[in-house]
Design a protein around this motif. Structure first.
Motif, PDB file in Angstrom:
ATOM      1  N   MET A 189       0.639  -9.964   6.140  1.00  0.00           N
ATOM      2  CA  MET A 189      -0.638  -9.665   5.491  1.00  0.00           C
ATOM      3  C   MET A 189      -1.370  -8.529   6.196  1.00  0.00           C
ATOM      4  O   MET A 189      -1.961  -7.665   5.558  1.00  0.00           O
ATOM      5  N   PHE A 190      -1.289  -8.530   7.545  1.00  0.00           N
ATOM      6  CA  PHE A 190      -1.943  -7.457   8.293  1.00  0.00           C
ATOM      7  C   PHE A 190      -1.303  -6.106   7.965  1.00  0.00           C
ATOM      8  O   PHE A 190      -1.987  -5.088   7.880  1.00  0.00           O
ATOM      9  N   MET A 191       0.014  -6.116   7.775  1.00  0.00           N
ATOM     10  CA  MET A 191       0.687  -4.866   7.444  1.00  0.00           C
ATOM     11  C   MET A 191       0.224  -4.365   6.075  1.00  0.00           C
ATOM     12  O   MET A 191      -0.065  -3.190   5.901  1.00  0.00           O
ATOM     13  N   VAL A 192       0.152  -5.285   5.101  1.00  0.00           N
ATOM     14  CA  VAL A 192      -0.251  -4.865   3.751  1.00  0.00           C
ATOM     15  C   VAL A 192      -1.683  -4.326   3.765  1.00  0.00           C
ATOM     16  O   VAL A 192      -1.966  -3.271   3.190  1.00  0.00           O
ATOM     17  N   VAL A 193      -2.581  -5.044   4.447  1.00  0.00           N
ATOM     18  CA  VAL A 193      -3.968  -4.570   4.502  1.00  0.00           C
ATOM     19  C   VAL A 193      -4.032  -3.235   5.248  1.00  0.00           C
ATOM     20  O   VAL A 193      -4.754  -2.317   4.845  1.00  0.00           O
ATOM     21  N   GLY A 194      -3.251  -3.132   6.324  1.00  0.00           N
ATOM     22  CA  GLY A 194      -3.224  -1.876   7.080  1.00  0.00           C
ATOM     23  C   GLY A 194      -2.787  -0.720   6.204  1.00  0.00           C
ATOM     24  O   GLY A 194      -3.407   0.352   6.206  1.00  0.00           O
ATOM     25  N   VAL A 195      -1.746  -0.935   5.417  1.00  0.00           N
ATOM     26  CA  VAL A 195      -1.266   0.116   4.522  1.00  0.00           C
ATOM     27  C   VAL A 195      -2.327   0.433   3.475  1.00  0.00           C
ATOM     28  O   VAL A 195      -2.564   1.598   3.150  1.00  0.00           O
ATOM     29  N   HIS A 196      -3.007  -0.603   2.986  1.00  0.00           N
ATOM     30  CA  HIS A 196      -4.074  -0.369   2.004  1.00  0.00           C
ATOM     31  C   HIS A 196      -5.169   0.510   2.608  1.00  0.00           C
ATOM     32  O   HIS A 196      -5.650   1.449   1.966  1.00  0.00           O
ATOM     33  N   ILE A 197      -5.548   0.216   3.839  1.00  0.00           N
ATOM     34  CA  ILE A 197      -6.592   1.024   4.487  1.00  0.00           C
ATOM     35  C   ILE A 197      -6.081   2.452   4.697  1.00  0.00           C
ATOM     36  O   ILE A 197      -6.789   3.422   4.438  1.00  0.00           O
TER      37      ILE A 197
END
Lengths: 326, 275
Positions: A189-197
């Motif tokens: 989840m942190f990776m997905v949010v990081g990519v979103h940011i």
């Protein structure tokens, strides 16, 4: 908000136009007449409505009406119970579903990460505004990922973050890893949010820069002359002057996180591993399309709408407050 | 303008690194798209030894992205044309004409801004199925128009509010009908806003995946973005072909960005400052 409040009497009224006696009616009606200087055949009088009608019809039929319909759906059953009222049955099922609970706790995570997602573009915009060497270049480079589809961004990072992919190859070379970036429930989840940011900070950056354009440069000069340090200038001059922009970015970033991560989730993790990367929008899509549970999906939609409503009302509150400050 | 001396250069270093991190992933993908499968497995980072276009060709023809590309082009151009027409008509009326109920209608349009697709996905899919519009191009176009119309009406109304009412009055006195004013005065005057809003809408529609996924179930109707997502399963062991598909989908956006960056940024900024 309405313009054209010029008093009609300022201009000599053409003599003998239709509706002449209405001159004594409300100013609003006078205004309407003024614009219809031709005197107004029936078609002309209807013209504004005909111009607005297609847009309004589409918005009412395909936006507002479905909203009502969806809330209605959420109180009916699925499958064999199709169409019959089930009260809050769907909502009970929803909040008992571990996947939806994960989706909600992931929303909580997004809220926690929100300040980071706002601070990064804010800080970068500040530096660009202060003309760090190369500021023109940064501006156009940073904005670029914001125009790419989440699908493209997700696919690229799928490639980079794959277990046997390049990032792990680099880390392996220095003796770290390999890490299963998208396969570990604690990390994905942190990776997905990081990519979103990574993909969207350019959008907020442009909004911040638009806010900076309205900033009074004399204020900054005065602060510098008074010997204020850089962090002091940022905290005591820039942040208060941009409060409206900062609030706007907070709200739009939150809404973006709630409604535009589907593409990333779909391509990068498909909600996995073990449902760890579910968000409400992904849950809705899954229940509607894959699980054939439209009523349950409608209940989830209603919950998502409530969350967005809270965010929206917060925005209006904040705008009202800053309006008073102006 | 405030001056930083040494600090400016110190800040420039992380900012340059970030700039690199922003474009590197796409450069990496473009590079991989030119490699053979063997090359990629042996060396992921090395520069390709030749400008090989075979992978792109495979993705375009045998994978079928060419077809999806054409689908996307058709849907996006129709949606944008319709959005600009309806948005400018409504924007003109709501900003320059006074009529009973205009502010209520404006608020009605604005309300649409706060209803994301996810919230109305289920009932909208049902409406489209009931009217036999699901899995058709007009159906998807209609969904896109409904999605982005509130934003378009809002921006066009704000833009037209900046045009002095005297211009409309003068045109009316010259004998134009309301429609004549729209066509001869408002459309030409609105060009900068129409361009900006049009590009933004084109990007939104081109980049969408969720609406296309829900509204266009059959494989031959896929838009390009849906087509790219389907590559993931099929070509997960053939990374260069996968990367080629991603590149095909990214190139039009890249070109638009290179030439029309200003308009895009202006559109985003206008949306924020007028909010």
């Amino acid at each position: 908000m309405p313009i054209g409040n010029t008093r009609p009497s300022v201009r000599p009224a053409p003599a003998g136009r239709a509706g002449g006696p209405a001159v004594t009616s409300s100013p609003r009606r006078d205004g309407a007449l003024r614009r219809r200087a031709g005197g107004g055949s029936g078609a002309e009088r209807l013209a504004p409505y005909i111009l607005v009608a297609p847009a309004v019809l589409i918005i009412v039929l395909l936006r507002l009406y479905p909203l009502v319909l969806g809330v209605n759906f959420s109180f009916t059953g699925d499958g064999a119970q199709n169409g019959t009222a089930v009260g809050f049955g769907n909502y009970r099922e929803l909040f008992a579903d571990p996947l939806f609970r994960t989706a909600l706790s992931n929303v909580g995570l997004l809220v926690l990460l929100l300040p980071v997602a706002v601070a990064i573009p804010g800080l970068l915009a500040t530096f660009i505004y202060l003309r760090v060497p190369g500021h023109r270049l940064y501006r156009s480079v940073y904005f670029f990922p914001a125009v790419l589809s989440p699908v493209i961004v997700g696919a690229i990072f799928n490639l980079l973050l794959a277990f046997d992919g390049p990032l792990n190859a680099v880390l392996g070379a220095v003796g770290v890893g390999p890490i299963d970036w998208l396969g570990d429930p604690g990390i994905a989840m942190f990776m997905v949010v990081g990519v979103h940011i990574w993909a969207t900070f350019g959008m907020a950056l442009v909004v911040f820069l638009a806010g900076f354009a309205t900033l009074d440069a004399a204020l900054l000069d005065a602060a510098r002359v008074d010997g204020a340090s850089m962090p002091q200038v940022v905290w005591h001059v820039i942040v208060p002057s941009l409060s409206r922009t900062i609030q706007f970015v907070f709200v739009t970033t939150m809404i973006g996180m709630l409604t535009s991560m589907f593409g990333l989730l779909y391509v990068m993790t498909s909600g996995g591993p073990e449902g760890a990367t579910y968000l409400p929008e992904f849950y809705i899509w899954k229940q509607q399309g894959q699980m054939n549970r439209p009523a349950l999906a409608s209940a989830a939609s209603t919950v998502l709408f409530m969350i967005m409503l809270v965010v929206g009302l917060l925005q209006i509150k904040l705008l009202e407050r800053s309006g008073k400050e102006d | 303008m405030p001056r930083l001396r040494l600090g400016r250069w110190l800040i420039a270093i992380p900012m340059s690194l970030l700039a690199l991190a922003t474009i590197y992933p796409l450069l990496f993908t473009a590079n991989v798209a030119m490699k053979t499968r063997r090359d990629y497995i042996l060396d992921r980072f090395g520069l390709t030894d030749a400008l090989r276009l075979e992978n792109i060709e495979t993705a375009w023809t045998s994978v079928g992205l060419g077809r999806y590309f054409a689908n996307s082009l058709l849907v996006v151009t129709s949606s944008v044309a319709l959005l600009l027409l309806l948005g400018s008509m409504a924007g003109f009326a709501l900003s320059q004409l006074r009529f009973r109920g205009s502010s209520a209608l404006f608020l009605g349009c604005l309300a649409g801004l706060f209803i994301p697709f996810q919230v109305i996905m289920v009932p909208l899919a049902r409406i489209m199925a009931d009217t036999a519009l699901i899995d058709t191009y007009p159906g998807l176009v209609l969904v896109y128009v409904a999605q982005f119309l509130p934003f378009t009406v809002f921006l066009m109304t704000s833009y037209y509010r900046g045009i002095p009412p005297e211009i409309v009055d003068a045109a009316r006195i010259d004998g134009n009908t309301v429609y004549g004013v729209y066509r001869r005065i408002m459309l030409p005057l609105g060009t900068p806003a129409l361009l900006s809003v049009g590009i933004l809408n084109a990007l939104f529609c081109w980049n969408d995946v969720l609406m296309a996924l829900v509204m266009m179930p059959s494989a031959e109707h896929r838009t390009l973005m849906v087509g790219v997502t389907s590559l993931r399963g099929q070509y997960s062991d053939n990374i260069p072909t996968f990367a080629s598909g991603v590149l095909i989908a990214a190139i039009p956006v890249l070109l638009v960005y290179l030439f029309l960056q200003r308009q895009i940024a202006d559109g985003v900024a206008a949306g924020s400052t007028k909010g």
